[in-house]
Motif scaffolding. Structure first.
Motif, PDB file in Angstrom:
ATOM      1  N   UNK A  17       0.822  -1.209   0.000  1.00  0.00           N
ATOM      2  CA  UNK A  17       0.000   0.000   0.000  1.00  0.00           C
ATOM      3  C   UNK A  17       0.856   1.259   0.000  1.00  0.00           C
ATOM      4  N   UNK A  18       1.958   1.233   0.747  1.00  0.00           N
ATOM      5  CA  UNK A  18       2.850   2.398   0.820  1.00  0.00           C
ATOM      6  C   UNK A  18       3.481   2.682  -0.535  1.00  0.00           C
ATOM      7  N   UNK A  19       4.009   1.648  -1.179  1.00  0.00           N
ATOM      8  CA  UNK A  19       4.645   1.841  -2.488  1.00  0.00           C
ATOM      9  C   UNK A  19       3.622   2.238  -3.550  1.00  0.00           C
ATOM     10  N   UNK A  20       2.407   1.742  -3.380  1.00  0.00           N
ATOM     11  CA  UNK A  20       1.337   2.108  -4.308  1.00  0.00           C
ATOM     12  C   UNK A  20       1.003   3.590  -4.175  1.00  0.00           C
ATOM     13  N   UNK A  21       0.899   4.055  -2.937  1.00  0.00           N
ATOM     14  CA  UNK A  21       0.620   5.474  -2.698  1.00  0.00           C
ATOM     15  C   UNK A  21       1.729   6.347  -3.263  1.00  0.00           C
ATOM     16  N   UNK A  22       2.981   5.946  -3.040  1.00  0.00           N
ATOM     17  CA  UNK A  22       4.124   6.708  -3.546  1.00  0.00           C
ATOM     18  C   UNK A  22       4.116   6.751  -5.075  1.00  0.00           C
ATOM     19  N   UNK A  23       3.802   5.656  -5.724  1.00  0.00           N
ATOM     20  CA  UNK A  23       3.812   5.592  -7.191  1.00  0.00           C
ATOM     21  C   UNK A  23       2.704   6.414  -7.819  1.00  0.00           C
ATOM     22  N   UNK A  24       1.596   6.576  -7.094  1.00  0.00           N
ATOM     23  CA  UNK A  24       0.437   7.266  -7.655  1.00  0.00           C
ATOM     24  C   UNK A  24       0.450   8.775  -7.426  1.00  0.00           C
ATOM     25  N   UNK A  25       1.416   9.279  -6.686  1.00  0.00           N
ATOM     26  CA  UNK A  25       1.450  10.722  -6.409  1.00  0.00           C
ATOM     27  C   UNK A  25       1.723  11.487  -7.700  1.00  0.00           C
ATOM     28  N   UNK A  89      -9.651   0.940  -6.246  1.00  0.00           N
ATOM     29  CA  UNK A  89      -8.720   1.170  -5.139  1.00  0.00           C
ATOM     30  C   UNK A  89      -7.629   2.155  -5.521  1.00  0.00           C
ATOM     31  N   UNK A  90      -7.086   2.041  -6.723  1.00  0.00           N
ATOM     32  CA  UNK A  90      -5.999   2.920  -7.161  1.00  0.00           C
ATOM     33  C   UNK A  90      -6.471   4.363  -7.273  1.00  0.00           C
ATOM     34  N   UNK A  91      -7.635   4.562  -7.868  1.00  0.00           N
ATOM     35  CA  UNK A  91      -8.156   5.929  -7.994  1.00  0.00           C
ATOM     36  C   UNK A  91      -8.491   6.504  -6.614  1.00  0.00           C
ATOM     37  N   UNK A  92      -9.022   5.670  -5.722  1.00  0.00           N
ATOM     38  CA  UNK A  92      -9.325   6.134  -4.382  1.00  0.00           C
ATOM     39  C   UNK A  92      -8.075   6.492  -3.608  1.00  0.00           C
ATOM     40  N   UNK A  93      -7.053   5.632  -3.672  1.00  0.00           N
ATOM     41  CA  UNK A  93      -5.824   5.868  -2.935  1.00  0.00           C
ATOM     42  C   UNK A  93      -5.075   7.091  -3.448  1.00  0.00           C
ATOM     43  N   UNK A 229      10.423   4.123  -9.390  1.00  0.00           N
ATOM     44  CA  UNK A 229      10.948   2.799  -9.084  1.00  0.00           C
ATOM     45  C   UNK A 229      10.073   2.043  -8.082  1.00  0.00           C
ATOM     46  N   UNK A 230       9.232   2.753  -7.369  1.00  0.00           N
ATOM     47  CA  UNK A 230       8.325   2.083  -6.433  1.00  0.00           C
ATOM     48  C   UNK A 230       7.302   1.212  -7.164  1.00  0.00           C
ATOM     49  N   UNK A 231       7.114   1.454  -8.471  1.00  0.00           N
ATOM     50  CA  UNK A 231       6.168   0.641  -9.251  1.00  0.00           C
ATOM     51  C   UNK A 231       6.600  -0.825  -9.242  1.00  0.00           C
TER      52      UNK A 231
END
Length: 305
Positions: A17-25, A89-93, A229-231
């Motif tokens: 979840x953390x890496x996902x949040x970082x990648x989506x910023x 989930x991705x759009x929400x996060x 790179x978090x992807x």
């Protein structure tokens, strides 16, 4: 053993979840999700090839069945359900604080619980019911504390996205139990690694089609994509978390309602990173919500011993 695997999956899921949040910023959702499915597929593709060539023996933990269409249609449906959940989930996060999304995600087992009781006839004891009740109270308190950030649970579409993602995720969890159960127990009896491997591959092709038809024609007018790179770390930690999850479900006596609830303990990791790395707001009131989740995890653990 299945409970230990569930806790391991929870920890890995928190970092996911953390890496996902970082990648989506400030990043485009569809390309990030496409790359996630690509790297996840590449992780499991060698297992499929080496198993098919006989290099990996059939009694190995990493042996992956190929199956025919009769079995693959079930895996394809799994891919559709999971990908639908991921999109919401991705759009929400991307548009909500991690310290809000995490506790909401922790309520997913409530939906799994309802399905586990009605579909599989699972029964919870007093400790487990206490855990579920406390988790529900925590969600209610989170809805109140989130208003301090101008987020109304009833009128924010991204809150609705996260809730829909959780409902679809719960359906996926119940479907997993059906896929893993033996035919004698009214299931399909599919190999755990085969399900995990092939549904990632199916998702990649679905996302590729979605990118070409929906995102690319409009990409100059939407949020641009940039590499992070978090992807790659998203795929690594998700694959490891799901690997532990599937093997937890494969153990005799494993209860989908409890495994799903324990996995939501990932909120601890995501909450800490949301506070320390992303510097999110109103942490004092959210800590109470987090403590309620932790207490609910403790009751579930006591009830499963």
């Amino acid at each position: 053993m299945w409970l230990i695997l569930a806790f391991l999956s929870a920890a890995l899921l928190g970092f996911y979840d953390v890496f996902k949040k970082k990648s989506l910023r400030n990043n485009a959702v569809i390309p990030v999700l496409l790359l996630n499915t690509l790297f996840s597929s590449l992780i499991f593709l060698p297992f499929i090839i080496l198993s098919n060539k006989g290099v990996i023996p059939s009694d190995s933990l990493f042996f992956t069945h190929s199956y025919g269409w009769a079995e693959h249609r079930y895996i394809l449906l799994k891919a559709v359900i999971v990908l639908s959940s991921w999109l919401f989930a991705y759009f929400g996060l991307k548009n909500l604080p991690l310290t809000i999304v995490g506790p909401i995600n922790a309520t997913r087992p409530i939906w799994v619980l309802i399905g586990g009781i009605t579909v599989f006839g699972e029964r919870l004891n007093l400790w487990q019911w206490l855990g579920v009740t406390i988790a529900i109270i925590g969600l209610y308190m989170l809805s109140r504390s989130s208003k301090k950030e101008g987020i109304d649970f009833r009128h924010n579409r991204f809150i609705i996205f996260v809730i829909l993602a959780n409902i679809l995720g719960a359906i996926s969890g119940l479907y997993d139990k059906f896929l893993m159960a033996s035919p004698q127990n009214h299931g399909v009896g599919l190999d755990k690694l085969a399900v995990q491997s092939w549904y990632n591959i199916y998702q990649f092709f679905m996302m590729l089609l979605m990118l070409l038809l929906l995102w690319w024609p409009n990409h100059k007018r939407t949020t641009p994509f940039h590499w992070d790179w978090c992807i790659i770390l998203i795929s690594i930690f998700l694959s490891a978390a799901d690997f532990a999850y599937f093997y937890a479900l494969g153990h005799d006596g494993a209860m989908i309602s409890i495994v799903s609830m324990v996995r939501r303990g990932s909120v601890v990791v995501s909450f800490l990173f949301g506070a320390l790395i992303f510097h999110e707001k109103n942490l004092r009131s959210k800590v109470i919500d987090l403590l309620l989740v932790l207490i609910s995890m403790l009751f579930l653990f006591l009830g499963s011993r």
